[in-house]
Design an enzyme around this catalytic site. Structure first.
Site, PDB file in Angstrom:
ATOM      1  NE  ARG A  97      -4.306   1.449   0.930  1.00  0.00           N
ATOM      2  CZ  ARG A  97      -5.084   2.084   0.087  1.00  0.00           C
ATOM      3  NH1 ARG A  97      -4.808   2.074  -1.215  1.00  0.00           N
ATOM      4  NH2 ARG A  97      -6.156   2.721   0.497  1.00  0.00           N
ATOM      5  CB  THR A 389      -9.184  -0.956  -7.601  1.00  0.00           C
ATOM      6  OG1 THR A 389      -9.202   0.216  -6.795  1.00  0.00           O
ATOM      7  CG2 THR A 389      -8.337  -2.020  -6.955  1.00  0.00           C
ATOM      8  CB  THR A 407      -5.983   0.675  -6.414  1.00  0.00           C
ATOM      9  OG1 THR A 407      -6.924   1.670  -6.813  1.00  0.00           O
ATOM     10  CG2 THR A 407      -5.368   1.057  -5.079  1.00  0.00           C
ATOM     11  CG  ASP A 431      -8.548   5.081  -0.188  1.00  0.00           C
ATOM     12  OD1 ASP A 431      -9.566   5.644  -0.617  1.00  0.00           O
ATOM     13  OD2 ASP A 431      -8.165   3.976  -0.621  1.00  0.00           O
ATOM     14  CB  SER A 460      -7.220  -0.412   1.315  1.00  0.00           C
ATOM     15  OG  SER A 460      -7.627  -1.005   0.095  1.00  0.00           O
ATOM     16  CB  SER A 461     -12.624  -1.301   0.291  1.00  0.00           C
ATOM     17  OG  SER A 461     -13.208  -0.303   1.100  1.00  0.00           O
ATOM     18  N   GLY A 481     -13.623  -1.724  -7.168  1.00  0.00           N
ATOM     19  CA  GLY A 481     -14.950  -1.199  -6.886  1.00  0.00           C
ATOM     20  C   GLY A 481     -15.089  -0.412  -5.609  1.00  0.00           C
ATOM     21  N   GLY A 482     -13.985   0.154  -5.063  1.00  0.00           N
ATOM     22  CA  GLY A 482     -14.125   0.923  -3.831  1.00  0.00           C
ATOM     23  C   GLY A 482     -14.750   0.058  -2.742  1.00  0.00           C
TER      24      GLY A 482
END
Length: 591
Positions: A97, A389, A407, A431, A460-461, A481-482
């Site tokens: 990340r 993403t 992403t 984010d 993050s998702s 897709g968030g």
């Protein structure tokens, strides 16, 4: 999208769910399979396995290739997560990340009155976090690669694609036109991706010379070139010239992290998914734990009872998501407490099969609850949906598997291409929590645990996930897709395990999404019958369907993130791949 794909799409989204889901067969391969958002990238990954590489080697080659062929999300200017499961049962979670620059501050996106400045965290160089993709792929290769192919060999296919070009697909041409306003704001993005105001048409050759040279340096000099070499110097100089925060010291200091996977179980299957700073792994395991006591299979795939149950577990998981998760290197995340069976049982104690709960005032769970007031949070509207993403899944001949989601955050990230590099940069700083109680790009409410701090990773998702049965890989999945990522993964797993769907049926099935706030069920067309929809409204749910565009079926197909997935048939050993038609360029490749 070709005529066959359009026909399949029409069958999938044009009638009774239980009937239409039988229309598409998965791809089959005996040895190895890649499912990604780009046919070219999938083929490159498979070629690596044909040449003796394993799934992790293939992931490195696929990840670099997507940075060339899928610029809306594929990247070396962003970051992400990778879950690895080796054939011998070893697992790992690679966290690459992005991190906040050393000069970042908790109030950097607020004005003098303490209000969020629109666009500051999403567009331009202030929105960019220190990229992690190159270092993350290198760490995965170092620890889990086969050793049979070199770093240079794995990066070279992407370098060649950038330097020599590839044919623009109709979908890429549309993506570039759709993002012309953003890309036109930045000189090098305008020149490279919009050809100086003469946008690419489908079939034309897209050459990215600067990116090719950058990939060449990374291939020859190794992954640290991105962080310490000529590429790093170019990135830092570009930031300095244009008011960005990332310095050469920030790049030199970046390191990916190998974490323990989050493990869970669902109806006898082993779930391996991503730990914090992913909120997705916790939420996924929470929701699976909350629905496991119910006979989901007997409810029926698209019944009002099943959809009501899903909405209520989503409400509870996303309420906890807003409260507790963050970067575990900066905040204490009560992972064990959030996943404890008695905690999940207590979270469902007030579940009413006949009535929807109300999100306003709905409390977080007991572990270190802080009682954040929900009264000031927005109650209506759509959660912004992004597919910017991308996810890919890989299984090799030995049974090693990779689920990787990475992403740029928004479509083409921050819009910035750093001078001389060809690298599109992320807008991942959005984010973080810019201000407690104020929704981010995806409509998500976030708390103090996710506040901006130097060197910190934003929440993050992303939820790359591997499901195993009897100590063997069974299902590899994930999605862009968030916030819908988490619920997409939940529904793909439930479709396979609870409803016995084939992998293509599980991926194609219409989806729903609830994220606590706003208090609505977003859903794809034809989620359920009109009668069942009325039963949901009678229970108190607000349904917000995503509209179809009658003149653009491909746009309609992209409403939800594409869950590029692979299932391994326990009886035959076949790798069964499902590319998701929601992404027109998606493809499986196998051998």
């Amino acid at each position: 999208m070709n005529k066959v794909s359009l026909l399949v799409f029409a069958l999938v989204f044009a009638g009774s769910t239980e009937t239409c889901l039988a229309q598409r067969l998965p791809a089959e391969a005996r040895h190895g399979m890649v499912a990604s958002a780009s046919a070219t990238a999938s083929e490159i990954g498979v070629d690596v396995m044909r040449r003796g590489g394993n799934a992790i080697d293939a992931a490195v080659a696929t990840g670099f290739a997507l940075a060339v062929t899928y610029p809306r999300a594929g990247n070396i200017g962003g970051g992400g997560f990778m879950v690895v499961r080796m054939a011998d049962g070893r697992t790992a979670a690679i966290d690459f990340r992005e991190v906040a620059p050393s000069r970042a501050t908790s109030d950097m996106y607020l004005d003098a009155n303490g209000e969020v400045v629109a666009g500051r965290s999403t567009v331009g160089r202030l929105a960019v976090g220190v990229p992690g993709t190159v270092a993350g792929l290198a760490l995965a290769l170092e620890r889990y690669g086969s050793g049979r192919l070199s770093w240079r060999e794995l990066v070279e296919p992407a370098r060649r694609l950038a330097a020599e070009g590839f044919p623009v697909t109709p979908a890429l041409a549309r993506d570039l036109r759709a993002s012309a306003k953003l890309l036109s704001e930045f000189e090098y993005s305008h020149r490279i991706f919009l050809r100086g105001g003469n946008p690419y048409e489908a079939g034309e050759r897209f050459v990215q010379a600067e990116l090719g040279r950058t990939l060449g340096r990374i291939a020859e000099d190794g992954p640290r070139e991105f962080y310490e070499g000529e590429t790093a110097a170019m990135l830092a100089a570009d930031m300095a010239r244009h008011g960005g925060l990332i310095t050469l010291d920030d790049l030199r200091a970046y390191r990916p992290v190998e974490r323990d996977v989050l493990r869970g179980a669902y109806r006898g299957y082993e779930i391996s998914t991503m730990p914090p700073p992913s909120s997705g792994g916790i939420a996924l395991l929470q929701m699976l734990g909350m629905i496991e006591p119910f006979d989901v299979a007997s409810m029926g795939h698209d019944s009002a009872a099943k959809l009501h149950l899903l909405a209520e577990v989503m409400r509870r998981a996303f309420r906890d998501r807003a409260e507790f998760p963050g970067d575990p290197d900066f905040v204490s995340v009560p992972v064990e407490g959030l996943l404890a069976r008695d905690y999940l049982r207590d979270r469902m104690a007030d579940f009413d099969p006949a009535r929807a709960a109300t999100s306003v005032g709905f409390p977080a769970g007991d572990p270190v609850a802080r009682g954040t007031s929900a009264a000031a949070y927005p109650r209506s509207g759509h959660a912004h949906e992004s597919s910017e993403t991308t996810h890919f899944s890989i299984v090799d001949a030995e049974g090693n598997a990779v689920a990787c989601t990475y992403t740029l955050n928004g479509l083409f990230g921050s819009g910035v291409t750093a001078e001389g590099t060809g690298i599109l940069l992320n807008n991942e700083m959005d984010d973080f929590t810019a201000k407690v109680g104020v929704p981010n790009l995806f409509g998500l409410i976030q708390g103090e645990a996710n506040a901006i701090a130097p060197g910190k990773r934003p929440l993050s998702s992303m939820t790359p996930t591997i499901v195993a049965k009897d100590d063997r890989v069974y299902l590899v999945t994930g999605s862009p897709g968030g916030p819908t990522i988490i619920n997409t993964v939940l529904q793909v797993i439930s479709n396979v395990i609870d409803h016995g769907m084939s992998i293509t049926q599980a991926v194609d099935a219409p989806r729903m999404h609830h994220q606590w706030m706003p208090d609505v069920i977003n859903h794809e067309p034809f989620l359920t019958s009109r009668d069942s929809a009325e039963l949901l409204r009678a229970r108190g749910h607000v349904l917000a369907p995503r509209k179809l565009y009658p003149n653009d079926p491909e746009a309609a197909a992209r409403y939800w993130g594409d869950a590029e997935s692979i299932l391994v048939d326990a009886a035959t050993g076949l790798r069964l791949g499902a590319n998701d038609l929601r992404s027109p360029d998606s493809a499986t490749a196998g051998y």
